[in-house]
Design an enzyme around this catalytic site. Structure first.
Site, PDB file in Angstrom:
ATOM      1  N   GLU A  82      39.163  48.280  60.660  1.00  0.00           N
ATOM      2  CA  GLU A  82      40.151  47.300  60.190  1.00  0.00           C
ATOM      3  C   GLU A  82      39.960  45.927  60.817  1.00  0.00           C
ATOM      4  O   GLU A  82      40.346  44.913  60.231  1.00  0.00           O
ATOM      5  CB  GLU A  82      41.577  47.805  60.427  1.00  0.00           C
ATOM      6  N   HIS A 103      37.255  51.131  64.907  1.00  0.00           N
ATOM      7  CA  HIS A 103      38.346  50.494  64.150  1.00  0.00           C
ATOM      8  C   HIS A 103      37.779  49.519  63.109  1.00  0.00           C
ATOM      9  O   HIS A 103      37.671  48.323  63.382  1.00  0.00           O
ATOM     10  CB  HIS A 103      39.265  49.726  65.101  1.00  0.00           C
ATOM     11  N   CYS A 118      40.027  56.392  64.598  1.00  0.00           N
ATOM     12  CA  CYS A 118      40.097  56.593  66.052  1.00  0.00           C
ATOM     13  C   CYS A 118      40.931  57.843  66.360  1.00  0.00           C
ATOM     14  O   CYS A 118      40.436  58.948  66.209  1.00  0.00           O
ATOM     15  CB  CYS A 118      40.624  55.339  66.733  1.00  0.00           C
TER      16      CYS A 118
END
Ligand code: GLN
Length: 556
Positions: free
Chosen positions: A510, A508, A382
C-alpha cells in the site's frame, strides 16, 4: 538555480488538510514540469511515530530507506514523484537527539547550546538538504500556529525568509472559514486571529488557503484580504471535496499555481493536469461498486490505515469501480458462529491488514477460514499473511495450536516466530525489519502473474517471520510460497493455487500505490473481488428465479 521554498503552516484547528494542501501544490507544480521535493516537521518529542499508537497518530508511513514517518508523507508520494526518505520527516525528538549527540561529542566547542541558533540551524540545514537538485521545496510545519512546540520551526522559516528574500520563499497559511448555521454566515474571525498569531512571530503569510464548505464570495475574500494584509487574489477557497484527488483541481481552478509562480518569480510550462482530471472523472463516474471487508484491530480509526484505503481506491479506479469499504472489528468475529458468517457474507473480497498484538487475532482467523473455504478473494498484508499461515496450519495441516510467538510465546507450533536477526532485541523504537527489500518471485504463480516479473522491491515493517521449519508440511498440504528474499532467508509471499485469489505478502504494498500508478496487488485483488461479487449476485438471482418457478412455492 537555487531552489525556492514554500512553507506551509496551519491555523485555527488541526486536521485542516495541510498535508494534502502541500501535496496538491506539489502536484500542481509538477504539472508544470517543475521538480519538487516535500518535507514535514512534526513538533512532538517522539523520535519518530514508530512507537506511537495508530489511534493517537494514525498510520506510520514507511519510506524505501526504512524511516517510520508521518502519514502526510504518504500524500506527498501519492500526489508527486518526489523520492522521500528519512530526510523528509523530522520530529523535535529526532532533532534534539542529533543536537545532544553533537553536544556530547564536544562539537559545540564549549558554547551554550540554545534553541536559537542551534536548534533553528539544524532545522534550516534539514530544509536545505531536501532542497538540493529541485526547483521547489515544500516544507510543511506540523501542528497549529500558537503551539509552544512549533515555535522553533516558525522561527526557522522566518529566518529563511530573512536569509533568502521574498523571491525565494513563500508563506502559505492553511486556515478555517467556518459557516455558522445559526447565523447563516461564513465567519472570518478565526482566520484573522490565526494570521495575527503568525504576525506576532514575524511571519506575514503570502497566500491563505481557506478551508471551507462553500466557495468564498468576493466580499468575504476582500474582507479577509484587508484584515490579514494579503492580496485579494491570494485568498483561496480550499473547498471540501468528496475525493482528495480533486484538491489539485480545486487549487488549479483558484489559480494557486499561477500565484505561486508569480510570487516566486518562476517561469514554467503550461499546466497539464489531464491525468488527474481523468482520475477525478473516474471517481465520480464509476460503472459499479465493489465491496471489500477489512478485518482489523484499529478499524474504528480510519487514519490508522490511510495508505491501505487509498491503495484500494486506486485498485478500484483501475477498474472504474467505486470502492465500498466495510471495516470489521476483528474481535466481533470471535464467537465464530452463524452471526459471523452473516457478517462476512456480503463482501466481494476480504482483507486482513497489518497490525500488532494479540487482540482480534482469533477473529481474523475466522474471517480467513471463511474466505479460504468459500473461495472469496483474500488479500493478507503483513499480519494478514502471518494469520493466513496460522489459519492454514491449524485447519488444513491439522496443527491445532499453531500460532505466532507474538500472540502465544508458549505455542508448540511457532509457524510464525520472531525474526532471527532480532532475537534478543527488546527495545521497541526502530527495531523492526524496515524499508525496501528485494523479493524473488517464483515463476508461474499468482504473484508472478500479478507483477509480471520475477524480482520486486517492497517496503517492510515487521518483527516476526514465517518459520521455514513448517515449510514442508504446509506446502505439502497445498500452500505455495511464491516470494522469498533472494538468499531464501525470509518468506515474503504465500498463496493458495486451488483458490481463485488467495494471496498474502509480508511487506506493505500500500505504501507504493498511487492514483496514477495503482499497485498491481491491489488492482488484481479488487478485480478478482468484483468478479466474485458479480458471480455471487448472479447466483443469488438464479436462486430467486428458481424459487419463483417452484410449483410448491408458498404464495402469500
Ligand atoms: N505484528 C507482526 C510483526 O511484527 C505484523 C506486523 C505488521 O503487520 N506490520 O511481524
Amino acid at each position: 538555480m537555487p531552489a525556492k521554498y514554500i512553507f506551509v503552516t496551519g491555523g485555527v484547528v488541526s486536521s485542516l488538510g495541510k498535508g494534502l494542501a502541500a501535496a496538491s501544490i506539489g502536484c500542481l507544480l509538477e504539472s508544470r514540469s517543475l521538480k519538487v521535493n516535500l518535507m514535514k516537521f512534526d513538533p512532538y518529542l517522539n523520535v519518530d511515530p514508530g512507537t506511537m499508537s495508530p489511534f493517537q497518530h494514525g498510520e506510520v508511513f514507511v519510506t524505501d530507506d526504512g524511516a517510520e514517518t508521518d502519514l502526510d508523507l504518504g500524500h506527498y508520494e501519492r500526489f508527486t514523484h518526489a523520492k522521500l526518505s528519512r530526510d523528509n520527516n523530522w520530529t523535535t525528538g529526532r532533532l534534539y537527539e542529533q543536537i545532544i549527540a553533537k553536544e556530547r561529542r564536544g562539537d559545540y566547542l564549549g558554547k551554550t547550546v540554545q534553541v536559537i541558533p542551534h536548534v533553528t540551524n539544524e532545522i534550516k540545514a534539514a530544509m536545505k538538504k531536501v532542497a538540493q537538485d529541485v526547483d521547489v521545496a515544500i516544507v510543511e510545519i506540523g501542528g497549529t500556529v500558537g503551539d509552544i512546540e512549533s515555535l522553533p520551526f516558525m522561527e526557522a522559516i522566518r529566518q529563511m525568509r530573512q536569509e533568502l528574500g521574498r523571491e525565494h520563499t513563500l508563506f502559505v497559511h492553511v486556515t478555517l472559514v467556518p459557516f455558522i448555521a445559526a447565523a447563516q454566515e461564513l465567519k472570518t474571525k478565526p482566520t484573522q486571529h490565526s494570521v495575527k498569531e503568525l504576525l506576532s512571530i514575524g511571519i506575514q503569510p503570502d497566500i491563505l488557503l481557506c478551508r471551507t464548505d462553500r466557495f468564498l464570495a468576493k466580499e468575504i475574500k476582500s474582507k479577509i484580504a484587508l484584515f490579514c494584509n494579503v492580496g485579494e487574489e491570494a485568498v483561496i477557497t480550499a473547498k471540501d471535496v468528496a475525493s482528495v484527488y480533486e484538491v489539485p483541481l480545486v487549487f488549479a481552478h483558484e489559480g494557486v499555481d499561477t500565484l505561486v509562480l508569480k510570487y516566486l518569480h518562476i517561469e514554467a510550462k503550461d499546466r497539464d493536469l489531464s491525468k488527474w482530471e481523468d482520475i477525478v472523472h473516474r471517481v465520480y463516474n464509476p460503472k459499479d461498486t465493489v465491496t471489500i471487508g477489512i478485518v482489523g484491530k484499529y478499524v474504528e480509526y480510519e487514519d490508522s490505515y490511510k495508505s491501505l484505503k487509498e491503495a484500494l481506491v486506486h485498485g478500484a479506479l483501475a477498474h472504474n469501480l467505486k470502492l465500498q469499504i466495510n471495516w470489521i472489528e476483528a474481535e466481533g468475529l470471535e464467537a465464530g458462529d452463524a452471526t459471523c458468517e452473516a457478517q462476512l457474507e456480503d463482501y466481494d473480497g476480504i482483507l486482513v491488514p497489518g497490525g500488532f498484538g494479540k487482540r482480534g487475532i482469533e477473529g481474523m482467523l475466522i474471517a480467513i477460514r471463511y474466505a479460504r473455504e468459500k473461495k472469496v478473494p483474500y488479500f493478507g498484508i503483513c499480519l494478514g499473511m502471518q494469520t493466513a499461515c496460522i489459519e492454514f496450519a491449524r485447519n488444513v495441516v491439522g496443527l491445532e495450536e499453531a500460532n505466532s510467538s507474538e500472540f502465544d510465546p508458549a505455542t508448540p507450533h511457532r509457524v510464525i516466530y520472531k525474526l532471527r536477526e532480532l532475537r534478543g532485541v527488546e527495545e521497541l523504537g526502530g527495531t523492526m525489519r524496515l524499508g525496501a527489500w528485494t523479493c524473488k518471485i517464483e515463476p508461474d504463480t499468482l504473484a508472478h502473474r500479478i507483477y509480471g516479473k520475477l524480482e520486486i522491491s517492497e517496503r517492510h515493517r515487521h518483527r516476526y517471520e514465517f518459520n521455514r521449519e513448517y515449510e514442508e508440511p504446509m506446502t505439502a498440504a497445498g500452500l505455495r510460497i511464491s516470494g522469498s528474499t533472494p538468499d531464501g532467508t525470509y518468506v515474503e509471499m504465500v498463496e493458495l493455487p486451488d483458490h481463485p485469489h488467495f494471496i498474502g505478502c509480508q511487506f506493505h504494498p500500500e505504501f507504493k500505490s498511487k492514483p496514477l500508478e495503482p499497485h498491481p496487488l491491489f488492482s488484481t485483488f479488487v478485480g478478482a473481488a468484483y468478479e466474485h461479487g458479480q458471480k455471487r449476485r448472479e447466483a443469488k438471482k438464479s436462486v430467486a428465479v428458481e424459487m419463483f418457478h417452484r410449483p410448491d412455492r408458498v404464495r402469500v
